[in-house]
Design a protein around this motif. Structure first.
Motif, PDB file in Angstrom:
ATOM      1  N   UNK A  44       0.827  -1.211   0.000  1.00  0.00           N
ATOM      2  CA  UNK A  44       0.000   0.000   0.000  1.00  0.00           C
ATOM      3  C   UNK A  44       0.860   1.260   0.000  1.00  0.00           C
ATOM      4  N   UNK A  45       1.951   1.250   0.745  1.00  0.00           N
ATOM      5  CA  UNK A  45       2.799   2.448   0.784  1.00  0.00           C
ATOM      6  C   UNK A  45       3.501   2.675  -0.552  1.00  0.00           C
ATOM      7  N   UNK A  46       3.891   1.595  -1.243  1.00  0.00           N
ATOM      8  CA  UNK A  46       4.518   1.752  -2.558  1.00  0.00           C
ATOM      9  C   UNK A  46       3.532   2.272  -3.596  1.00  0.00           C
ATOM     10  N   UNK A  47       2.283   1.965  -3.410  1.00  0.00           N
ATOM     11  CA  UNK A  47       1.252   2.391  -4.361  1.00  0.00           C
ATOM     12  C   UNK A  47       0.464   3.605  -3.882  1.00  0.00           C
ATOM     13  N   UNK A  48       0.975   4.289  -2.874  1.00  0.00           N
ATOM     14  CA  UNK A  48       0.257   5.412  -2.279  1.00  0.00           C
ATOM     15  C   UNK A  48      -0.036   6.503  -3.308  1.00  0.00           C
ATOM     16  N   UNK A  49       0.972   6.878  -4.094  1.00  0.00           N
ATOM     17  CA  UNK A  49       0.793   7.939  -5.098  1.00  0.00           C
ATOM     18  C   UNK A  49      -0.250   7.504  -6.118  1.00  0.00           C
ATOM     19  N   UNK A  50      -0.173   6.258  -6.543  1.00  0.00           N
ATOM     20  CA  UNK A  50      -1.158   5.757  -7.507  1.00  0.00           C
ATOM     21  C   UNK A  50      -2.557   5.731  -6.902  1.00  0.00           C
ATOM     22  N   UNK A  51      -2.639   5.443  -5.595  1.00  0.00           N
ATOM     23  CA  UNK A  51      -3.942   5.446  -4.907  1.00  0.00           C
ATOM     24  C   UNK A  51      -4.527   6.843  -4.921  1.00  0.00           C
ATOM     25  N   UNK A  52      -3.680   7.805  -4.673  1.00  0.00           N
ATOM     26  CA  UNK A  52      -4.125   9.198  -4.641  1.00  0.00           C
ATOM     27  C   UNK A  52      -4.623   9.620  -6.022  1.00  0.00           C
ATOM     28  N   UNK A  53      -3.855   9.250  -7.040  1.00  0.00           N
ATOM     29  CA  UNK A  53      -4.239   9.587  -8.413  1.00  0.00           C
ATOM     30  C   UNK A  53      -5.527   8.879  -8.824  1.00  0.00           C
ATOM     31  N   UNK A  54      -5.740   7.687  -8.342  1.00  0.00           N
ATOM     32  CA  UNK A  54      -6.928   6.906  -8.697  1.00  0.00           C
ATOM     33  C   UNK A  54      -8.152   7.315  -7.888  1.00  0.00           C
ATOM     34  N   UNK A  55      -7.975   8.217  -6.928  1.00  0.00           N
ATOM     35  CA  UNK A  55      -9.094   8.672  -6.117  1.00  0.00           C
ATOM     36  C   UNK A  55      -9.508   7.677  -5.050  1.00  0.00           C
ATOM     37  N   UNK A  56      -8.585   6.839  -4.634  1.00  0.00           N
ATOM     38  CA  UNK A  56      -8.892   5.795  -3.655  1.00  0.00           C
ATOM     39  C   UNK A  56      -8.254   6.063  -2.295  1.00  0.00           C
ATOM     40  N   UNK A  57      -7.850   7.273  -2.080  1.00  0.00           N
ATOM     41  CA  UNK A  57      -7.136   7.615  -0.846  1.00  0.00           C
ATOM     42  C   UNK A  57      -7.962   7.333   0.402  1.00  0.00           C
ATOM     43  N   UNK A  58      -9.235   7.697   0.365  1.00  0.00           N
ATOM     44  CA  UNK A  58     -10.105   7.467   1.530  1.00  0.00           C
ATOM     45  C   UNK A  58     -10.245   5.973   1.830  1.00  0.00           C
ATOM     46  N   UNK A  59     -10.424   5.182   0.782  1.00  0.00           N
ATOM     47  CA  UNK A  59     -10.552   3.732   0.964  1.00  0.00           C
ATOM     48  C   UNK A  59      -9.276   3.149   1.552  1.00  0.00           C
ATOM     49  N   UNK A  60      -8.133   3.607   1.052  1.00  0.00           N
ATOM     50  CA  UNK A  60      -6.841   3.120   1.547  1.00  0.00           C
ATOM     51  C   UNK A  60      -6.689   3.459   3.026  1.00  0.00           C
ATOM     52  N   UNK A  61      -7.052   4.655   3.415  1.00  0.00           N
ATOM     53  CA  UNK A  61      -6.918   5.050   4.819  1.00  0.00           C
ATOM     54  C   UNK A  61      -7.808   4.192   5.718  1.00  0.00           C
ATOM     55  N   UNK A  62      -9.013   3.862   5.262  1.00  0.00           N
ATOM     56  CA  UNK A  62      -9.904   2.994   6.039  1.00  0.00           C
ATOM     57  C   UNK A  62      -9.301   1.600   6.190  1.00  0.00           C
ATOM     58  N   UNK A  63      -8.763   1.075   5.096  1.00  0.00           N
ATOM     59  CA  UNK A  63      -8.180  -0.268   5.122  1.00  0.00           C
ATOM     60  C   UNK A  63      -6.941  -0.290   6.009  1.00  0.00           C
ATOM     61  N   UNK A  64      -6.151   0.760   5.957  1.00  0.00           N
ATOM     62  CA  UNK A  64      -4.954   0.828   6.804  1.00  0.00           C
ATOM     63  C   UNK A  64      -5.347   0.821   8.279  1.00  0.00           C
ATOM     64  N   UNK A  65      -6.412   1.526   8.632  1.00  0.00           N
ATOM     65  CA  UNK A  65      -6.893   1.508  10.022  1.00  0.00           C
ATOM     66  C   UNK A  65      -7.327   0.099  10.423  1.00  0.00           C
ATOM     67  N   UNK A  66      -8.043  -0.572   9.526  1.00  0.00           N
ATOM     68  CA  UNK A  66      -8.510  -1.929   9.822  1.00  0.00           C
ATOM     69  C   UNK A  66      -7.332  -2.886  10.007  1.00  0.00           C
ATOM     70  N   UNK A  67      -6.361  -2.787   9.118  1.00  0.00           N
ATOM     71  CA  UNK A  67      -5.242  -3.728   9.175  1.00  0.00           C
ATOM     72  C   UNK A  67      -4.369  -3.448  10.394  1.00  0.00           C
TER      73      UNK A  67
END
Length: 145
Positions: A44-67
């Motif tokens: 997830x950290x390696x793909x963080x920039x791509x997540x931001x560009x894809x508009x998935x930042x909020x989803x990633x933050x939720x998943x990071x909290x869960x994990x």
């Protein structure tokens, strides 16, 4: 040590060795999940920039909290299992293993908790893979354009 111990769940008997094997398997599973969590966090950290560009930042933050929460649950569960192993060892030394109903009840509850932990973790892992898959698809679409 070969004497069978009565288990009220599943309507069968389990030996002390089988109870010990349960604990060893649980610890092994938790260790494996811990390693996978470390890998997924890096992914997830390696793909963080791509997540931001894809508009998935909020989803990633939720998943990071869960994990992160699951990682803490795993640490706690491992400590509880190790304590159960110490108790079983003491019960074996005093020849009281077969008479201790409290131990078997605790073992049964712990078994259910570990199964739930593994199930919950697998669902989080699916979420992460879905997010990464979405990121890769969007990244490929950009390359085509």
């Amino acid at each position: 040590m070969r004497a069978k111990q009565k288990k009220d769940w599943y309507g069968r008997e389990k030996s002390i060795e089988e109870l010990h094997d349960d604990a060893r398997n649980w610890i092994s599973e938790i260790d494996f999940i811990t390693d996978e969590i470390r890998f997924l966090e890096r992914l997830l950290s390696y793909n963080y920039i791509n997540c931001k560009e894809a508009g998935l930042l909020e989803e990633i933050q939720k998943v990071i909290k869960k994990i992160t929460a699951e990682k803490k649950v795993g640490i706690t569960a491992k400590e509880v299992i190790q304590e159960q192993e110490r108790i079983l060892s003491n019960l074996i030394k005093t020849n009281a293993a077969s008479q201790n109903e409290n131990y078997f009840d605790t073992h049964q509850k712990l078994e259910a908790e570990i199964r739930f932990y593994i199930h919950k973790y697998k669902n989080i892992k699916k979420e992460i893979f879905t997010i990464i898959e979405t990121i890769l698809k969007k990244k490929d679409q950009k390359k085509l354009v």
